[in-house]
Design a protein around this motif. Sequence first.
Motif, PDB file in Angstrom:
ATOM      1  N   PRO A 145      83.426  13.002 -10.869  1.00  9.82           N
ATOM      2  CA  PRO A 145      82.608  13.760 -11.754  1.00  9.82           C
ATOM      3  C   PRO A 145      81.205  13.544 -11.747  1.00  9.82           C
ATOM      4  N   ALA A 146      80.632  12.523 -11.101  1.00  9.85           N
ATOM      5  CA  ALA A 146      79.211  12.143 -11.036  1.00  9.85           C
ATOM      6  C   ALA A 146      78.601  12.230  -9.508  1.00  9.85           C
ATOM      7  N   THR A 147      79.684  12.818  -8.610  1.00  4.20           N
ATOM      8  CA  THR A 147      79.609  12.816  -7.249  1.00  4.20           C
ATOM      9  C   THR A 147      78.246  14.064  -6.996  1.00  4.20           C
ATOM     10  N   PRO A 148      77.020  13.357  -6.353  1.00  2.00           N
ATOM     11  CA  PRO A 148      75.932  14.408  -6.015  1.00  2.00           C
ATOM     12  C   PRO A 148      76.594  15.392  -4.985  1.00  2.00           C
ATOM     13  N   ALA A 149      75.757  16.664  -5.054  1.00  2.00           N
ATOM     14  CA  ALA A 149      76.236  17.638  -4.167  1.00  2.00           C
ATOM     15  C   ALA A 149      75.894  17.006  -2.733  1.00  2.00           C
ATOM     16  N   GLY A 150      76.849  17.071  -1.649  1.00  2.00           N
ATOM     17  CA  GLY A 150      76.752  16.800  -0.208  1.00  2.00           C
ATOM     18  C   GLY A 150      77.015  15.313  -0.122  1.00  2.00           C
ATOM     19  N   TRP A 151      77.124  14.473  -0.993  1.00  2.00           N
ATOM     20  CA  TRP A 151      77.378  13.200  -0.842  1.00  2.00           C
ATOM     21  C   TRP A 151      78.635  12.866  -0.520  1.00  2.00           C
TER      22      TRP A 151
END
Length: 263
Positions: A76-82
Amino acid sequence: MLAVLVAVIAAVGVVAYQQFGPGEESSTVAATASTSSPAPTGSDGSAPSATDPSSTESSSPDPDAGEQCPTPSAGPATPAGWKSVTGKRGLAYDVPPTWTVQSCGTVIGWEKKCADGPFGFCPIRTMSGAATLESPACPKSTLADAGLPGASDTSDIMQAVRDESALVADIYTSDSGRVPRVQLSAPRRFTVGGAEAVQVVASVTGIETSPCQGPTALHSMVATTVPGQPGSVMFIIALPQGMADAVAPSIGDQMVATLRRIG
């Protein structure tokens, strides 16, 4: 040079041992998995200048090498592209897209010179569930490292962090014996998957520098507990500072924010 970062890559019948000093190139030796004391066979680069490039730590294969890590998936807290990183200890975290997610059977860590260790080296700390950021300026070196080691001796997360903190000076001590200064932050408490967690960040200064090693580092240590895992599970992020391309401390904060339980 700093204590050497070692990658132990488990494969079918073969174990490769790679030495990485932050900002230094690596040396690699291989041996069959049945050999407890592998003999050096050469290198694919130069080891830290104070280290014999043909020497490496003798180690056994990762006992869990045959196990499969859970499939990485965004949280849920994964930044975009990580990228998502999973390990065998029930936790996952995310790293920026430029990082390399190591294979499930890879164990990285730090070692130091010692008189009674195999090939003159003894491990300081090892960890799986690993990710690294290679340095564009210093090939085959790392600008940052992260992983999920265990602390099976205690389920007291504060004690686990204290024990981990005691290793920091050794990790950043040079081969010439220069011991850095280590200052610990106040503990920060939060939760991971409903379980209590605590983070302490070591600010390391007075590190012996090189063209690829800055004078300071941030060494983040998180401890929590996971059902089915003995003792505590740690999340370590090593961020050398004070050099070109150093990873911003805010990236480490973002990585900690993505830490989550899996399975």
